[in-house]
Design a protein around this motif. Structure first.
Motif, short mmCIF file in Angstrom:
data_model
loop_
_atom_site.label_atom_id
_atom_site.label_comp_id
_atom_site.label_asym_id
_atom_site.label_seq_id
_atom_site.Cartn_x
_atom_site.Cartn_y
_atom_site.Cartn_z
N ILE A 82 12.24 89.19 24.87
CA ILE A 82 12.27 90.79 23.97
C ILE A 82 12.18 91.63 24.48
O ILE A 82 13.51 92.69 24.35
CB ILE A 82 11.67 90.43 22.35
N ALA A 83 11.46 91.98 25.98
CA ALA A 83 11.24 93.34 25.70
C ALA A 83 12.12 93.71 26.32
O ALA A 83 12.80 94.49 27.33
CB ALA A 83 9.92 93.62 26.19
N ALA A 84 12.60 92.60 27.83
CA ALA A 84 13.74 92.62 28.53
C ALA A 84 14.84 92.92 28.31
O ALA A 84 15.58 94.04 28.56
CB ALA A 84 13.48 91.43 29.33
N CYS A 85 15.19 92.57 26.60
CA CYS A 85 16.67 92.17 26.18
C CYS A 85 16.17 94.28 25.49
O CYS A 85 17.29 94.41 25.64
CB CYS A 85 17.00 91.71 25.13
N ASP A 86 15.12 94.88 25.37
CA ASP A 86 14.91 96.29 24.59
C ASP A 86 15.44 96.56 25.43
O ASP A 86 15.94 97.25 25.31
CB ASP A 86 13.60 96.16 24.12
N ALA A 87 14.53 96.19 26.48
CA ALA A 87 15.10 97.48 27.70
C ALA A 87 16.61 97.71 27.98
O ALA A 87 16.90 98.65 28.56
CB ALA A 87 13.63 97.03 28.81
N VAL A 88 17.09 96.61 28.38
CA VAL A 88 18.30 96.83 28.67
C VAL A 88 19.32 97.38 27.41
O VAL A 88 19.81 98.35 27.97
CB VAL A 88 19.26 94.98 28.64
N ASP A 89 19.41 97.44 26.22
CA ASP A 89 19.56 97.79 25.33
C ASP A 89 19.87 99.81 25.14
O ASP A 89 20.02 100.50 25.17
CB ASP A 89 19.13 97.05 24.16
N ASP A 90 18.10 99.61 25.61
CA ASP A 90 17.35 101.27 26.10
C ASP A 90 18.23 102.14 27.02
O ASP A 90 18.90 103.46 27.44
CB ASP A 90 16.15 101.34 25.91
N PHE A 91 18.45 101.05 28.34
CA PHE A 91 18.92 101.59 29.46
C PHE A 91 20.18 101.53 29.26
O PHE A 91 20.85 103.32 29.43
CB PHE A 91 19.06 100.67 30.75
N ARG A 92 21.54 100.72 28.79
CA ARG A 92 22.43 101.64 27.60
C ARG A 92 22.90 102.73 27.24
O ARG A 92 24.18 102.99 27.82
CB ARG A 92 23.50 100.31 27.33
N LEU A 93 21.56 102.41 26.41
CA LEU A 93 21.85 104.16 25.62
C LEU A 93 21.83 104.94 26.17
O LEU A 93 22.44 106.23 26.04
CB LEU A 93 20.78 104.18 24.59
#
Length: 314
Positions: A76-87
């Motif tokens: 979950i943390a990895a997916c959150d980090a990717v979403d944050d990177f995209r933003l």
């Protein structure tokens, strides 16, 4: 044995998180907008690369293995980090625009949610709120597994990896049948609860634990009635019917006394109460955005005058 050079794909991680969240391959595929064979392939590729079975499948159910349970927070943390990177890469995208899945507990929702939604629609018209009402433990589980973005609940949440932002404090008020000798009193001692038939909410409601904590702090062994309510409104109706008394939060007084069958009394200072806050996953990388959202919520709710805003939260 895992391949030490293996790099998990974001697709495989998202497939794992979606299956863990829904415990259903069809629902997980629909959530991700992919076919079920594609989702199964992505998850199988992740398991093969890691050399671990993350999900156990039987003919009747889907469940996480111990390894899957252990690795889910990191996924979950990895997916959150990717979403944050995209933003961050997009630059001009506001984390508080678009869909935000917000949980809220039942002893807050009926009283605070209407004013919160009205206020936020004016302050943040670009924010698309999806509201989920549920008990604290279930909201925290949904927050942890990624099916919620944030939640409004009583603090402390007390869960590792969950950030907390104070919104406001509110007093507890004693709800009584109309005409009760204590009705309208302003400086009750909590010790009086020892002589009153106290109604509680069902197990799982934080208000139940909070009411018992008030009694414990006052050194009271309360006279608990057998009647227990699934909602605060039901508890109030039982009080109106003469089955006992109960504690209600100050934000609920206007709604619950509107019918005219309920009286209230206030406790002496320092009054028992609770602190309400906004909680979120620390791994989401949205702490600043949630602090901004918390300020908006606090400002809207505090306009009523039935809550107190701690200095640190103002």
């Amino acid at each position: 044995m895992s391949n030490q050079s293996y790099q998990p794909s974001i697709g495989g991680l998202r497939a794992f998180v979606a299956v863990a969240r829904t415990l259903h391959f069809g629902s997980a595929a629909t959530e991700l907008g992919v076919s079920q064979p594609s989702l199964s392939q992505a998850l199988a590729g992740l398991e093969t690369g890691l050399g671990l079975q993350l999900v156990e499948r039987t003919t009747r159910r889907v469940m996480l293995t111990p390894e899957g349970t252990r690795l889910l927070p990191a996924a979950i943390a990895a997916c959150d980090a990717v979403d944050d990177f995209r933003l961050d890469a997009a630059g001009d995208l506001d984390p508080l625009s678009g869909r935000l899945r917000l949980g809220i507990i039942p002893t807050i929702a009926p009283y605070v949610l209407p004013r919160m939604l009205r206020g936020l629609s004016l302050r943040r018209p670009e924010l698309d709120l999806l509201v989920i009402e549920d008990q604290t433990d279930r909201l925290l589980r949904q927050l942890r597994d990624g099916s919620l973005d944030a939640a409004v609940m009583a603090l402390p949440a007390g869960m590792p990896g969950i950030g907390e932002i104070t919104l406001y404090d509110e007093d507890f008020v004693l709800a009584l049948p109309k005409g009760h000798p204590l009705a309208g009193r302003k400086r009750l001692s909590p010790a009086l609860l020892a002589d009153l038939p106290l109604l509680l909410l069902d197990e799982g409601h934080c208000m139940r634990d909070q009411a018992l904590d008030v009694c414990q702090r006052a050194g009271v062994d309360p006279d608990l009635q057998q009647t227990r309510a699934a909602s605060l409104t039901t508890a109030v109706q039982c009080v109106e019917g003469g089955l006992g008394v109960t504690l209600i939060p100050a934000t609920s007084v206007g709604v619950e006394t509107a019918a005219g069958g309920l009286a209230v009394a206030e406790f002496a200072r320092p009054r028992p109460g609770r602190r309400i806050g906004l909680v979120y996953r620390e791994s989401s990388g949205r702490a600043d955005a949630y602090r901004t959202l918390a300020q908006d919520i606090t400002s809207v709710v505090a306009q009523s005058g039935d809550v107190t805003v701690p200095i640190a939260a103002g």
